[in-house]
Design a protein around this motif. Structure first.
Motif, PDB file in Angstrom:
ATOM      1  N   VAL A   5      30.262 -19.535  33.620  1.00 16.58           N
ATOM      2  CA  VAL A   5      29.527 -19.018  32.474  1.00 16.58           C
ATOM      3  C   VAL A   5      28.406 -18.143  32.962  1.00 16.58           C
ATOM      4  N   GLY A   6      28.138 -17.058  32.232  1.00 12.97           N
ATOM      5  CA  GLY A   6      27.029 -16.190  32.588  1.00 12.97           C
ATOM      6  C   GLY A   6      25.701 -16.898  32.452  1.00 12.97           C
ATOM      7  N   ASP A   7      24.664 -16.290  33.009  1.00  9.96           N
ATOM      8  CA  ASP A   7      23.371 -16.973  33.052  1.00  9.96           C
ATOM      9  C   ASP A   7      22.580 -16.867  31.769  1.00  9.96           C
ATOM     10  N   GLY A   8      23.069 -16.084  30.792  1.00 12.04           N
ATOM     11  CA  GLY A   8      22.392 -16.027  29.485  1.00 12.04           C
ATOM     12  C   GLY A   8      20.951 -15.594  29.590  1.00 12.04           C
ATOM     13  N   SER A   9      20.707 -14.476  30.319  1.00  8.91           N
ATOM     14  CA  SER A   9      19.324 -14.091  30.592  1.00  8.91           C
ATOM     15  C   SER A   9      18.692 -13.244  29.503  1.00  8.91           C
TER      16      SER A   9
ATOM     17  N   GLY B  72      32.120 -25.725  28.790  1.00  6.52           N
ATOM     18  CA  GLY B  72      32.745 -25.581  30.097  1.00  6.52           C
ATOM     19  C   GLY B  72      32.636 -24.168  30.635  1.00  6.52           C
ATOM     20  N   PRO B  73      33.164 -23.940  31.829  1.00  5.44           N
ATOM     21  CA  PRO B  73      33.128 -22.597  32.417  1.00  5.44           C
ATOM     22  C   PRO B  73      33.972 -21.607  31.628  1.00  5.44           C
ATOM     23  N   SER B  74      33.599 -20.327  31.712  1.00  7.32           N
ATOM     24  CA  SER B  74      34.382 -19.256  31.098  1.00  7.32           C
ATOM     25  C   SER B  74      34.203 -17.976  31.882  1.00  7.32           C
ATOM     26  N   GLY B  75      35.293 -17.248  32.061  1.00  6.51           N
ATOM     27  CA  GLY B  75      35.242 -15.965  32.741  1.00  6.51           C
ATOM     28  C   GLY B  75      35.671 -14.818  31.858  1.00  6.51           C
ATOM     29  N   HIS B  76      35.675 -15.020  30.549  1.00  9.47           N
ATOM     30  CA  HIS B  76      36.118 -13.976  29.633  1.00  9.47           C
ATOM     31  C   HIS B  76      35.045 -12.902  29.444  1.00  9.47           C
ATOM     32  N   PRO B  77      35.467 -11.702  29.084  1.00  9.08           N
ATOM     33  CA  PRO B  77      34.493 -10.612  28.910  1.00  9.08           C
ATOM     34  C   PRO B  77      33.619 -10.813  27.681  1.00  9.08           C
ATOM     35  N   PRO B  78      32.482 -10.132  27.633  1.00 11.16           N
ATOM     36  CA  PRO B  78      31.573 -10.257  26.495  1.00 11.16           C
ATOM     37  C   PRO B  78      32.274 -10.040  25.162  1.00 11.16           C
ATOM     38  N   GLY B  79      31.866 -10.861  24.192  1.00  5.18           N
ATOM     39  CA  GLY B  79      32.441 -10.774  22.856  1.00  5.18           C
ATOM     40  C   GLY B  79      33.642 -11.659  22.646  1.00  5.18           C
ATOM     41  N   THR B  80      34.252 -12.144  23.740  1.00  9.34           N
ATOM     42  CA  THR B  80      35.379 -13.060  23.643  1.00  9.34           C
ATOM     43  C   THR B  80      34.973 -14.411  24.238  1.00  9.34           C
ATOM     44  N   HIS B  81      35.386 -15.455  23.592  1.00  3.46           N
ATOM     45  CA  HIS B  81      35.061 -16.842  23.932  1.00  3.46           C
ATOM     46  C   HIS B  81      33.573 -17.117  23.774  1.00  3.46           C
ATOM     47  N   GLU B  82      32.705 -16.528  24.577  1.00  4.16           N
ATOM     48  CA  GLU B  82      31.256 -16.730  24.411  1.00  4.16           C
ATOM     49  C   GLU B  82      30.974 -18.222  24.223  1.00  4.16           C
TER      50      GLU B  82
ATOM     51  N   PRO C 140      38.048 -19.703  17.495  1.00  5.95           N
ATOM     52  CA  PRO C 140      38.170 -18.256  17.545  1.00  5.95           C
ATOM     53  C   PRO C 140      38.147 -17.714  18.969  1.00  5.95           C
ATOM     54  N   HIS C 141      38.924 -16.672  19.179  1.00  2.00           N
ATOM     55  CA  HIS C 141      38.875 -15.937  20.436  1.00  2.00           C
ATOM     56  C   HIS C 141      37.678 -14.993  20.442  1.00  2.00           C
ATOM     57  N   TYR C 142      37.472 -14.315  19.314  1.00  2.78           N
ATOM     58  CA  TYR C 142      36.353 -13.370  19.199  1.00  2.78           C
ATOM     59  C   TYR C 142      35.137 -14.080  18.618  1.00  2.78           C
ATOM     60  N   TYR C 143      34.026 -13.936  19.313  1.00  4.85           N
ATOM     61  CA  TYR C 143      32.791 -14.593  18.866  1.00  4.85           C
ATOM     62  C   TYR C 143      32.406 -14.177  17.450  1.00  4.85           C
TER      63      TYR C 143
ATOM     64  N   PRO D 200      24.634 -14.492  22.714  1.00  4.41           N
ATOM     65  CA  PRO D 200      25.928 -14.099  23.281  1.00  4.41           C
ATOM     66  C   PRO D 200      25.750 -12.920  24.218  1.00  4.41           C
ATOM     67  N   GLN D 201      26.737 -12.679  25.077  1.00  3.45           N
ATOM     68  CA  GLN D 201      26.720 -11.467  25.887  1.00  3.45           C
ATOM     69  C   GLN D 201      26.998 -10.237  25.022  1.00  3.45           C
TER      70      GLN D 201
END
Length: 312
Positions: free
Chosen positions: A9-13, A57-67, A265-268, A309-310
Motif C-alpha cells: 500500500v502507498g504511504d498516503g502522504s 491488506g496490501p495493494s499494488g493497483h494504480p491510483p483510482g482502482t482498489h484504493e 468496487p474496483h473503481y474507488y 485516495p491516491q
C-alpha cells in the motif's frame, strides 16, 4: 491485470485531503511493514457496542482502482455515521490486528489485493487467529479482490477455510481446480437476487462501470452453492454469453457466524453509488448480527477526497 500477487500500500502522504477525515480517525502504517501496526478505534460511548474490525491488506493497483486504505477509512466513516443505525463502532487496521482488536470484534472486514490473511506476514498464524474468531461466531466480510485466493493458498481440490467461513471465493487463474474471471465491463447491471433477505433492503438494481468478478468458486460439486449460501446480487455476465452470475453472496455458518462477500468496487469512485454502498454496508451490518433497518442502511454520499485516495 488483476490476477497477480499484490504489492504494498502507498504511504498516503497527501495530508491536505485528509483534513476532514482526521476528525474521525488517526494515522496509519504501511501494510505488512516491519513496524507495529496501529488500530484506529472509536470512543466507547455505549454499553456493549457492536464493533466492526476493518483490516486493510496490501495493494499494488494504480491510483483510482482498489484504493484499499482509502476504502477502509471510507467504510469506517460510513458505519459510524449511519443515520438510522447509531452506535456501531469501527476499528481500522493496516497489518494484522492485535489480539485486543480481534477479541472485541463482532465482525471482521477485509479489503486488499487478494485475501489479506494470506498476503500479510505469518499467514499460517493469521489463519489460526481467524479460525479462533470464526469459532466464536464472529462475522467475516471480503470486499472486491479480498475475496481472492492464489493457487498456492489452496489445496489441489480448492479447499481453503474461506470456503467455509464465507461460502465461496474468487479463484485466481493460478488455482489448479477452478478459474474465476476478472473483466472491466462498461455497463454492468447488478440486480437483487434474494429480495427478502435483510442485505437486500433499500437498494435497487443499478448499473455502473466496474469489474464484478464472475465464475466465482463455491465448491467441488459442479460449483453449486451450498444450501447455507444465499446469492444476494447477480449480474448477466459476460455480455457475449450472458448468464446469471453471483457477484455478492452470504452464508450462515454452523458455528453461528455469518459471512458476506461482494466482488466490487474496483473503481474507488463507485463508492459514490448509493445502491452499491448500501449493499455493502447492509452486508457488514448483517454479518455483525445487527438488524438491518427496513429501508437499508442510510448514509450521506461521502466526499471521496476526504479519505486520502491516491486518485478519485
Amino acid at each position: 491485470m488483476i490476477n497477480k500477487p499484490s504489492g504494498t500500500v502507498g504511504d498516503g502522504s497527501k495530508g491536505s485531503s485528509r483534513r476532514n477525515f482526521i476528525k474521525t480517525t488517526t494515522g496509519f502504517v504501511a501494510a505488512g511493514a516491519a513496524v507495529p501496526q496501529k488500530d484506529v478505534r472509536s470512543g466507547d460511548s455505549i454499553d456493549s457496542p457492536k464493533r466492526v474490525l476493518i483490516v486493510v491488506g496490501p495493494s499494488g493497483h494504480p491510483p483510482g482502482t482498489h484504493e484499499v486504505a482509502a476504502g477502509g477509512r471510507l467504510m469506517k466513516h460510513s458505519l459510524e455515521h449511519m443515520e438510522n443505525l447509531p452506535g456501531v463502532q469501527t476499528d481500522v487496521v493496516e497489518g494484522w490486528p492485535s489480539k485486543t482488536s480481534r477479541d472485541s470484534a463482532s465482525t471482521i472486514v477485509f479489503i486488499g489485493d487478494l485475501f489479506p490473511p494470506n498476503r500479510l506476514p505469518n499467514p499460517q498464524q493469521n489463519l489460526i487467529d481467524l479460525d479462533e474468531m470464526m469459532g466464536r461466531g464472529v462475522g467475516i466480510v471480503c470486499i472486491h479482490y479480498a475475496t481472492g485466493l492464489l493457487g498456492k493458498d489452496v489445496k489441489p481440490d480448492g479447499d481453503h477455510p474461506l470456503l467455509r467461513w464465507m461460502g465461496g471465493y474468487f479463484a485466481n487463474r493460478s488455482c489448479p481446480h477452478h478459474e474465476s474471471f476478472a473483466r472491466v465491463f462498461p455497463k454492468a447491471t447488478i440486480a437483487p437476487a434474494e429480495p427478502g433477505h435483510p442485505i437486500a433492503r433499500g437498494w435497487n438494481e443499478f448499473t455502473l462501470r466496474d469489474e464484478p468478478y464472475f465464475n466465482n468458486y463455491f465448491g467441488g460439486d459442479g460449483n453449486e452453492q451450498a444450501s447455507s449460501v444465499t446469492a444476494i446480487a447477480t449480474s448477466m455476465l459476460p455480455p457475449e454469453a450472458p448468464k446469471p452470475e453471483t457477484v455478492a453472496w452470504c452464508t450462515e455458518r454452523s458455528d453461528g457466524g455469518r459471512g458476506f462477500a461482494v466482488v466490487m468496487p474496483h473503481y474507488y469512485k463507485n463508492w459514490r453509488d448509493e445502491d452499491l454502498r448500501r449493499l455493502i454496508l447492509n452486508g457488514i451490518v448483517w454479518s455483525a448480527k445487527i438488524e438491518v433497518p427496513s429501508g437499508g442502511v442510510a448514509t450521506q454520499t461521502p466526499n471521496l477526497a476526504d479519505f486520502d485516495p491516491q486518485a478519485v
